[in-house]
Design a protein around this motif. Structure first.
Motif, short mmCIF file in Angstrom:
data_model
loop_
_atom_site.label_atom_id
_atom_site.label_comp_id
_atom_site.label_asym_id
_atom_site.label_seq_id
_atom_site.Cartn_x
_atom_site.Cartn_y
_atom_site.Cartn_z
N GLU A 27 12.66 32.52 13.31
CA GLU A 27 13.26 31.41 14.05
C GLU A 27 12.49 31.12 15.34
N PHE A 28 12.04 32.17 16.01
CA PHE A 28 11.32 32.00 17.26
C PHE A 28 9.96 31.36 17.05
N PHE A 29 9.28 31.69 15.96
CA PHE A 29 7.96 31.16 15.67
C PHE A 29 7.99 30.10 14.56
N ASP A 30 9.07 29.35 14.47
CA ASP A 30 9.21 28.33 13.42
C ASP A 30 8.29 27.14 13.74
N TYR A 31 7.13 27.11 13.12
CA TYR A 31 6.14 26.06 13.40
C TYR A 31 6.58 24.69 12.90
N GLN A 32 7.55 24.63 12.02
CA GLN A 32 8.03 23.33 11.52
C GLN A 32 8.87 22.60 12.56
N ARG A 33 9.38 23.32 13.56
CA ARG A 33 10.19 22.69 14.61
C ARG A 33 9.37 22.33 15.84
N ILE A 34 8.05 22.49 15.76
CA ILE A 34 7.19 22.17 16.92
C ILE A 34 6.92 20.67 16.94
N SER A 35 7.19 20.07 18.07
CA SER A 35 6.85 18.66 18.27
C SER A 35 6.72 18.40 19.77
N GLN A 42 13.47 14.49 27.77
CA GLN A 42 13.64 15.25 26.54
C GLN A 42 13.08 16.67 26.71
N ALA A 43 11.95 16.78 27.40
CA ALA A 43 11.38 18.11 27.65
C ALA A 43 12.34 18.96 28.48
N THR A 44 12.97 18.36 29.48
CA THR A 44 13.93 19.08 30.32
C THR A 44 15.14 19.52 29.51
N GLN A 45 15.62 18.66 28.63
CA GLN A 45 16.76 19.04 27.77
C GLN A 45 16.38 20.18 26.84
N ARG A 46 15.19 20.12 26.27
CA ARG A 46 14.75 21.20 25.39
C ARG A 46 14.62 22.52 26.14
N ILE A 47 14.02 22.45 27.33
CA ILE A 47 13.85 23.66 28.13
C ILE A 47 15.21 24.26 28.49
N THR A 48 16.14 23.42 28.88
CA THR A 48 17.48 23.90 29.24
C THR A 48 18.15 24.58 28.05
N TYR A 49 18.09 23.97 26.90
CA TYR A 49 18.74 24.54 25.71
C TYR A 49 18.00 25.80 25.24
N ASN A 50 16.69 25.71 25.09
CA ASN A 50 15.93 26.82 24.51
C ASN A 50 15.88 28.05 25.41
N THR A 51 15.91 27.88 26.73
CA THR A 51 15.90 29.06 27.59
C THR A 51 17.21 29.84 27.46
N ALA A 146 9.52 26.62 25.16
CA ALA A 146 10.82 25.96 25.25
C ALA A 146 10.70 24.44 25.19
N SER A 147 9.62 23.88 25.68
CA SER A 147 9.50 22.43 25.66
C SER A 147 8.99 21.89 24.33
#
Length: 161
Positions: A27-35, A42-51, A146-147
């Motif tokens: 799950e941590f290295f799921d390359y299919q979810r990289i974008s 959007q980057a800030t929202q991703r960082i907030t959630y993923n951290t 995270a981003s």
């Protein structure tokens, strides 16, 4: 003996709280979810959630980078070992004053000698540079991961544009 019990309890509580939050490597290295995030929001929202979601993994990354920093800086490792070992040895073997010839050596003298030798050695080993390297390297890795990782479908707080 009480100090050993405190360290053991601290390690157990750390393992129960932080390491229980570890996500599997798939799950941590799921390359299919990289974008690439479309904008800063959007980057800030991703960082907030993923951290929050990968907090256990990020703590493990910081710990591994800290171990690498200590291993790659042997003088810092020697200086820290000297200071910590000196404190332990003085507390264990030197609580009572010793008589050596005409001189009486007290615990205060031993601590002074430890600092006179240990602090310049620690200064030469550049712990501040190692600390800032650790902060920078972990920040780049964590914020980058995270981003660029899209939150999974289990996230209901993340807004998909």
């Amino acid at each position: 003996m009480e100090a050993v019990m405190r360290v053991t309890d601290t390690i157990k509580s750390f393992r129960e709280t932080r390491l229980a939050a570890l996500r599997p490597p798939t799950e941590f290295f799921d390359y299919q979810r990289i974008s690439r995030p479309s904008d800063f929001n959007q980057a800030t929202q991703r960082i907030t959630y993923n951290t929050r979601y990968f907090s256990g993994n990020y703590v493990l990354i910081i710990a591994l980078l800290a171990v690498y920093a200590l291993i790659s800086n042997p003088l810092l490792l020697i200086a820290l070992g000297f200071l910590v070992g000196g404190f332990i040895a003085i507390n264990k073997f030197g609580p009572e004053p010793m008589q050596m010839g005409e001189h009486t050596i007290t615990q205060k003298h031993l601590y002074t000698a430890l600092f006179v030798i240990g602090l310049p050695l620690l200064f030469i080993a550049s712990p501040v540079m190692t600390f800032f390297w650790l902060v920078g390297a972990s920040g780049v890795l964590i914020l980058g991961h995270a981003s660029f990782i899209e939150p999974g479908v289990e996230s209901d707080t993340y807004d998909i544009p």
